[in-house]
Write a protein that holds these residues in place. Structure first.
Motif, short mmCIF file in Angstrom:
data_model
loop_
_atom_site.label_atom_id
_atom_site.label_comp_id
_atom_site.label_asym_id
_atom_site.label_seq_id
_atom_site.Cartn_x
_atom_site.Cartn_y
_atom_site.Cartn_z
N THR A 31 0.86 -1.19 0.00
CA THR A 31 0.00 0.00 0.00
C THR A 31 0.88 1.23 0.00
OG1 THR A 31 -1.92 1.04 1.06
CG2 THR A 31 -0.23 0.22 2.55
N ARG A 39 -8.27 7.49 -0.69
CA ARG A 39 -9.46 6.62 -0.58
C ARG A 39 -10.15 6.70 0.77
NH1 ARG A 39 -10.34 2.87 -4.92
NH2 ARG A 39 -8.77 3.44 -6.48
N CYS A 116 -20.23 -0.42 14.49
CA CYS A 116 -19.86 1.00 14.55
C CYS A 116 -21.00 1.92 15.00
CB CYS A 116 -19.34 1.47 13.20
SG CYS A 116 -17.81 0.64 12.76
N ARG A 155 -4.26 -5.75 3.26
CA ARG A 155 -4.20 -4.30 3.02
C ARG A 155 -5.58 -3.66 2.93
NH1 ARG A 155 -2.41 -3.38 -3.32
NH2 ARG A 155 -4.21 -4.42 -4.26
N GLN A 219 -14.24 -7.58 5.48
CA GLN A 219 -15.11 -6.52 4.96
C GLN A 219 -15.12 -6.52 3.43
OE1 GLN A 219 -16.07 -2.12 6.16
NE2 GLN A 219 -14.06 -2.06 5.22
N GLY A 221 -15.50 -4.05 1.21
CA GLY A 221 -15.44 -2.58 1.33
C GLY A 221 -16.38 -1.84 0.40
N LYS A 222 -16.40 -2.28 -0.87
CA LYS A 222 -17.21 -1.56 -1.86
C LYS A 222 -18.69 -1.58 -1.50
CE LYS A 222 -15.35 -1.39 -6.57
NZ LYS A 222 -14.56 -0.26 -6.19
N HIS A 256 -19.67 9.29 12.35
CA HIS A 256 -18.75 8.17 12.55
C HIS A 256 -17.62 8.31 11.54
CE1 HIS A 256 -17.08 4.28 13.00
NE2 HIS A 256 -17.54 3.81 11.85
N ASN A 259 -14.70 6.70 6.81
CA ASN A 259 -14.07 7.06 5.55
C ASN A 259 -14.43 8.52 5.27
OD1 ASN A 259 -13.65 7.49 2.70
ND2 ASN A 259 -13.54 5.27 2.46
N ARG A 261 -14.66 10.05 2.62
CA ARG A 261 -15.59 10.22 1.49
C ARG A 261 -17.04 10.00 1.94
NH1 ARG A 261 -14.28 6.33 -2.82
NH2 ARG A 261 -13.16 5.12 -1.27
N ASN A 286 -10.52 4.53 11.86
CA ASN A 286 -11.84 4.14 12.35
C ASN A 286 -11.67 3.41 13.68
OD1 ASN A 286 -14.33 3.00 12.83
ND2 ASN A 286 -14.60 2.19 10.76
#
Ligand code: UT7
Length: 329
Positions: A31, A39, A116, A155, A219, A221-222, A256, A259, A261, A286
């Motif tokens: 990474t 991101r 979360c 990663r 996770q 993620g998407k 929270h 991310n 974004r 996070n």
């Protein structure tokens, strides 16, 4: 006597000293700082180092600091609710362990598990106990040692999470500076997108579960990102609408920190400029149940009596929630 309302009357947080930077992570997995920053918005996260230290230790630091700030003795606490996704053990609850470690002899204690969104679920439960008139001093603590369930060879997840804790004190109030409204939601059909599979009754720990890394966070993620953006924005707008709040009426969004974004998309849908959004994801990543109380604690000095604040979260389950409150001090 008027209705009993519930107000946050104190806040505190604690994070471990050790900083795990993007640069250091780039030496552990494939990474780089540019990918992580663009991101996620994260630059570094804190990690609790030391044998035998757990989420309860993070929680105790936050709660003890809160009690000294408020000059309250542990014996005055009626109830401790701990929101955590990384309990010290499956049982007893981390809240019981915290209560014992801080000497809260008169408190009963239990954990809330809503990934979360756990801190907001807990805050809602606590506020109802206060409003009932049954209890006068409740601590809600969000504490997570996420590093204990992160695979530092993956990663996709290891760049995201960090350790930390934050706590608030809830007390009765008879004025309008209080918790005003809450919306809590869940949808268990999302359970396979964000989970830690093994160690429970479904897949008890075994050599096989260890070898197949099922004690770590998984996770997608998407998919989680897609749901997080729409659910967190929808619920935040919903709570504004049903309380007739325009963007001008809202002093702060406390999102929270999963991310940057997702935070930006939520603020955008609410019509809020970045100057009204608490963001510290760059420093801590996070921290799951600790993100929101850590923000409140770091912004405490800027908060003013009567500030309209919206807390908003999304997490595994899926679970999501929004709380609207008027700051009480
Ligand atoms: O708090 C609970 C709720 N959780 C969340 O809200 C998290 C929601 N999800 C996210 O925040 C984002 O999905 C992530 C930050 C987890 C991932 O970002 P993304 O833009 O969705 O990336 P992606 O998973 O679609 O991966 C894009 C590419 C992939 O490569 P290919 O397949 O396109 O060649 C990944 O393998 O980026 C690659 N990638 C990485 N590259 C460098 C994934 N992780 C990394 C990494 N460094 N750390």
């Amino acid at each position: 006597m008027g209705n009993i309302n519930s107000a946050i009357t104190g806040v505190n947080s604690w994070v471990p000293e050790y900083k795990l930077t993007n640069h250091e992570l780039s030496k552990m997995v494939d990474t780089n700082d540019e990918w992580i920053t663009s991101r996620t918005g994260i630059k570094e996260r804190r990690i609790l180092k030391g044998n035998g230290l757990a989420s309860s230790d993070l929680g105790c630091k936050a709660v003890n600091g809160l009690l000294s700030k408020k000059k309250i003795s542990p014996s005055e606490i009626d109830l401790i609710i701990c929101a955590t996704a990384t309990p010290d053990m499956l049982f007893p609850s981390t809240a019981c362990i915290i209560a014992d470690k801080i000497g809260a002899k008169n408190a009963f204690a239990f954990d809330v598990m809503a990934a979360c969104s756990g801190f907001l679920y807990s805050l809602d439960v606590a506020s109802k106990y206060i409003e009932s008139g049954l209890y006068k001093k409740i601590i809600v603590v969000g504490a997570d040692k996420m590093s204990s369930i992160v695979d530092y060879e993956d990663r996709k997840t290891c760049v995201i999470f960090g350790d930390g804790a934050g706590a608030v004190l809830l007390e009765p109030s008879e004025n309008e500076y209080c918790i005003k409204d809450s919306i809590l939601k869940s949808d268990g059909s999302g359970r396979n997108y964000l989970k830690m599979v093994a160690g429970g009754s479904f897949k008890p720990s075994s050599l096989q579960t260890v070898n197949s890394k099922e004690h770590f966070i998984y996770q997608d993620g998407k998919t989680v990102f897609k749901f997080a953006v729409s659910c967190m924005a929808d619920i935040s707008v919903e709570i504004m609408k049903r309380n007739n709040l325009s963007p001008d009426d809202v002093a702060w969004l406390v999102p929270h920190q999963a991310n940057k974004r997702i935070i930006d998309a939520t603020a955008n849908r609410m019509g809020l400029g970045t100057d009204k959004v608490m963001i510290n994801i760059q420093k801590y990543g996070n921290t799951t149940n600790a993100t929101i109380p850590i923000c409140l604690s770091e912004w405490e000095e800027k908060l003013k009596l009567g500030d309209n604040i919206i807390l908003s979260a999304f997490g595994g389950g899926f679970t999501w929630a929004a709380i609207y409150l008027s700051w009480s001090y």
